[in-house]
Design a protein around this motif. Structure first.
Motif, PDB file in Angstrom:
ATOM      1  N   ALA A 299       0.819  -1.213   0.000  1.00  0.00           N
ATOM      2  CA  ALA A 299       0.000   0.000   0.000  1.00  0.00           C
ATOM      3  C   ALA A 299       0.853   1.264   0.000  1.00  0.00           C
ATOM      4  CB  ALA A 299      -0.925  -0.005   1.215  1.00  0.00           C
ATOM      5  N   GLU A 300       1.914   1.285   0.784  1.00  0.00           N
ATOM      6  CA  GLU A 300       2.746   2.488   0.860  1.00  0.00           C
ATOM      7  C   GLU A 300       3.625   2.682  -0.381  1.00  0.00           C
ATOM      8  OE1 GLU A 300       4.546  -0.893   3.086  1.00  0.00           O
ATOM      9  OE2 GLU A 300       2.687   0.161   3.365  1.00  0.00           O
ATOM     10  N   HIS A 301       3.621   1.707  -1.284  1.00  0.00           N
ATOM     11  CA  HIS A 301       4.401   1.798  -2.521  1.00  0.00           C
ATOM     12  C   HIS A 301       3.506   1.950  -3.751  1.00  0.00           C
ATOM     13  CE1 HIS A 301       7.962   0.712  -0.282  1.00  0.00           C
ATOM     14  NE2 HIS A 301       7.309  -0.329   0.205  1.00  0.00           N
ATOM     15  N   GLY A 302       2.256   2.290  -3.572  1.00  0.00           N
ATOM     16  CA  GLY A 302       1.354   2.504  -4.695  1.00  0.00           C
ATOM     17  C   GLY A 302       0.455   1.333  -5.016  1.00  0.00           C
ATOM     18  N   GLY A 303       0.491   0.288  -4.218  1.00  0.00           N
ATOM     19  CA  GLY A 303      -0.366  -0.864  -4.438  1.00  0.00           C
ATOM     20  C   GLY A 303       0.276  -1.892  -5.342  1.00  0.00           C
ATOM     21  N   TYR A 304      -0.422  -3.001  -5.511  1.00  0.00           N
ATOM     22  CA  TYR A 304       0.114  -4.109  -6.294  1.00  0.00           C
ATOM     23  C   TYR A 304       0.014  -3.896  -7.799  1.00  0.00           C
ATOM     24  CZ  TYR A 304       0.621  -6.874  -2.086  1.00  0.00           C
ATOM     25  OH  TYR A 304       1.019  -7.324  -0.876  1.00  0.00           O
ATOM     26  N   ILE A 305      -0.799  -2.950  -8.232  1.00  0.00           N
ATOM     27  CA  ILE A 305      -0.918  -2.690  -9.665  1.00  0.00           C
ATOM     28  C   ILE A 305       0.430  -2.253 -10.227  1.00  0.00           C
ATOM     29  CG2 ILE A 305      -1.966  -1.167 -11.406  1.00  0.00           C
ATOM     30  CD1 ILE A 305      -3.872  -3.274 -10.394  1.00  0.00           C
ATOM     31  N   THR A 306       1.130  -1.405  -9.491  1.00  0.00           N
ATOM     32  CA  THR A 306       2.424  -0.906  -9.963  1.00  0.00           C
ATOM     33  C   THR A 306       3.603  -1.666  -9.357  1.00  0.00           C
ATOM     34  OG1 THR A 306       2.507   0.729  -8.194  1.00  0.00           O
ATOM     35  CG2 THR A 306       1.524   1.414 -10.279  1.00  0.00           C
ATOM     36  N   ARG A 307       3.327  -2.647  -8.529  1.00  0.00           N
ATOM     37  CA  ARG A 307       4.421  -3.335  -7.834  1.00  0.00           C
ATOM     38  C   ARG A 307       4.163  -4.841  -7.763  1.00  0.00           C
ATOM     39  NH1 ARG A 307       5.610  -4.124  -2.107  1.00  0.00           N
ATOM     40  NH2 ARG A 307       7.840  -4.258  -1.900  1.00  0.00           N
ATOM     41  N   GLY A 308       4.290  -5.519  -8.861  1.00  0.00           N
ATOM     42  CA  GLY A 308       4.248  -6.962  -8.826  1.00  0.00           C
ATOM     43  C   GLY A 308       2.934  -7.606  -9.210  1.00  0.00           C
ATOM     44  N   PHE A 309       1.952  -6.836  -9.644  1.00  0.00           N
ATOM     45  CA  PHE A 309       0.660  -7.421  -9.995  1.00  0.00           C
ATOM     46  C   PHE A 309       0.788  -8.433 -11.129  1.00  0.00           C
ATOM     47  CE2 PHE A 309      -2.977  -7.169 -12.948  1.00  0.00           C
ATOM     48  CZ  PHE A 309      -3.920  -7.790 -12.167  1.00  0.00           C
ATOM     49  N   ASN A 310       1.593  -8.114 -12.120  1.00  0.00           N
ATOM     50  CA  ASN A 310       1.684  -8.945 -13.306  1.00  0.00           C
ATOM     51  C   ASN A 310       3.007  -9.724 -13.357  1.00  0.00           C
ATOM     52  OD1 ASN A 310       0.492  -9.978 -15.540  1.00  0.00           O
ATOM     53  ND2 ASN A 310       1.102  -8.327 -16.918  1.00  0.00           N
ATOM     54  N   ASP A 311       3.582 -10.017 -12.216  1.00  0.00           N
ATOM     55  CA  ASP A 311       4.850 -10.756 -12.151  1.00  0.00           C
ATOM     56  C   ASP A 311       4.599 -12.251 -12.022  1.00  0.00           C
ATOM     57  OD1 ASP A 311       6.123  -8.371 -12.251  1.00  0.00           O
ATOM     58  OD2 ASP A 311       6.718  -8.328 -10.159  1.00  0.00           O
ATOM     59  N   ILE A 312       3.776 -12.789 -12.874  1.00  0.00           N
ATOM     60  CA  ILE A 312       3.479 -14.213 -12.813  1.00  0.00           C
ATOM     61  C   ILE A 312       4.478 -14.938 -13.697  1.00  0.00           C
ATOM     62  CG2 ILE A 312       1.748 -15.975 -13.241  1.00  0.00           C
ATOM     63  CD1 ILE A 312      -0.384 -13.862 -12.794  1.00  0.00           C
ATOM     64  N   ASP A 313       5.450 -15.546 -13.074  1.00  0.00           N
ATOM     65  CA  ASP A 313       6.473 -16.246 -13.851  1.00  0.00           C
ATOM     66  C   ASP A 313       6.315 -17.772 -13.770  1.00  0.00           C
ATOM     67  OD1 ASP A 313       7.156 -16.518 -11.233  1.00  0.00           O
ATOM     68  OD2 ASP A 313       9.230 -15.874 -11.484  1.00  0.00           O
ATOM     69  N   TRP A 314       5.330 -18.230 -13.033  1.00  0.00           N
ATOM     70  CA  TRP A 314       5.165 -19.657 -12.852  1.00  0.00           C
ATOM     71  C   TRP A 314       4.132 -20.259 -13.803  1.00  0.00           C
ATOM     72  CZ3 TRP A 314       0.186 -20.455 -11.186  1.00  0.00           C
ATOM     73  CH2 TRP A 314      -0.432 -19.389 -10.550  1.00  0.00           C
ATOM     74  N   LEU A 315       3.425 -19.407 -14.542  1.00  0.00           N
ATOM     75  CA  LEU A 315       2.483 -19.895 -15.549  1.00  0.00           C
ATOM     76  C   LEU A 315       3.191 -20.005 -16.903  1.00  0.00           C
ATOM     77  CD1 LEU A 315      -0.814 -17.967 -14.809  1.00  0.00           C
ATOM     78  CD2 LEU A 315      -0.386 -20.400 -14.508  1.00  0.00           C
ATOM     79  N   PRO A 316       2.834 -21.011 -17.680  1.00  0.00           N
ATOM     80  CA  PRO A 316       3.465 -21.121 -19.014  1.00  0.00           C
ATOM     81  C   PRO A 316       3.000 -19.982 -19.910  1.00  0.00           C
ATOM     82  CG  PRO A 316       1.772 -22.813 -18.728  1.00  0.00           C
ATOM     83  CD  PRO A 316       1.899 -22.098 -17.420  1.00  0.00           C
ATOM     84  N   LYS A 317       3.906 -19.517 -20.777  1.00  0.00           N
ATOM     85  CA  LYS A 317       3.568 -18.457 -21.723  1.00  0.00           C
ATOM     86  C   LYS A 317       2.709 -19.049 -22.827  1.00  0.00           C
ATOM     87  CE  LYS A 317       6.441 -15.462 -19.870  1.00  0.00           C
ATOM     88  NZ  LYS A 317       5.944 -14.685 -18.820  1.00  0.00           N
ATOM     89  N   VAL A 318       1.642 -18.344 -23.193  1.00  0.00           N
ATOM     90  CA  VAL A 318       0.723 -18.849 -24.216  1.00  0.00           C
ATOM     91  C   VAL A 318       0.954 -18.127 -25.520  1.00  0.00           C
ATOM     92  CG1 VAL A 318      -1.687 -19.148 -24.836  1.00  0.00           C
ATOM     93  CG2 VAL A 318      -0.966 -19.390 -22.489  1.00  0.00           C
TER      94      VAL A 318
END
Length: 182
Positions: free
Chosen positions: A163-182
């Motif tokens: 929260a103090e860093h702007g929320g997860y939208i700007t900090r790791g929301f889309n850092d999904i590296d464990w799903l296969p790339k489609v």
């Protein structure tokens, strides 16, 4: 070119002086039956060292993580000693729960709970008391006291509040590296 002096800086006299001071320290520690790993339990306010060691073993068996050292479990269990010192009902609950678990372990394995060698055998003993208030209170309190240690968060991959860093939208929301790339 630099020359390295390969002669030993230690001689027989230095070795004997060090050994002469180490022997009395080891003898005193052995006679007091204090192990370095158990020293933390010696200064309990209301609970005995054996009870505190059993609580740590229970905590490790309820929430087992092989990559965590005992120090994290000790930190999670240590507040129970303070609670037991303030409230006789809490002390009675802990004393009765540990006594019952130790008795069950002696009946099955001839040793107290903390000395039962296999984790699977200790889990069977814990399943025998999982309906008690003692077990329920331990399990629910350990969720907070163990996993709320900030030193542990990186070990589990949790980066903390966002929260103090702007929320997860700007900090790791889309850092999904464990799903296969489609």
């Amino acid at each position: 070119m630099r020359e390295v002096d390969r002669r030993s800086k230690y001689n027989r006299r230095t070795f004997l002086q060090g050994a002469a001071t180490a022997v009395p320290v080891v003898a005193v520690a052995a006679s007091a039956s204090l192990g370095i790993e158990d020293a933390w339990a010696e200064n309990g306010a209301a609970l005995t060292p054996a009870q505190l060691k059993t609580l740590v073993k229970i905590a490790r068996d309820i929430y087992p993580h092989d990559f965590l050292g005992d120090s994290y479990y000790i930190t999670a269990v240590k507040p129970w000693d303070g609670k037991a010192a303030k409230d006789p009902a809490v002390k009675s609950m802990i004393t009765d729960g540990v006594s019952r678990l130790d008795q069950d372990a002696r009946d099955r394995h001839k040793v107290p709970y903390a000395e039962v060698g296999w984790e699977a055998d200790r889990v069977v003993l814990l399943r025998g008391i999982e309906h008690t208030d003692f077990f329920g209170k331990m399990r629910s309190d350990l969720v907070v006291s163990l996993y709320n240690q900030k030193e542990l968060w990186p070990k589990f991959g949790y980066e903390g509040s966002s929260a103090e860093h702007g929320g997860y939208i700007t900090r790791g929301f889309n850092d999904i590296d464990w799903l296969p790339k489609v």
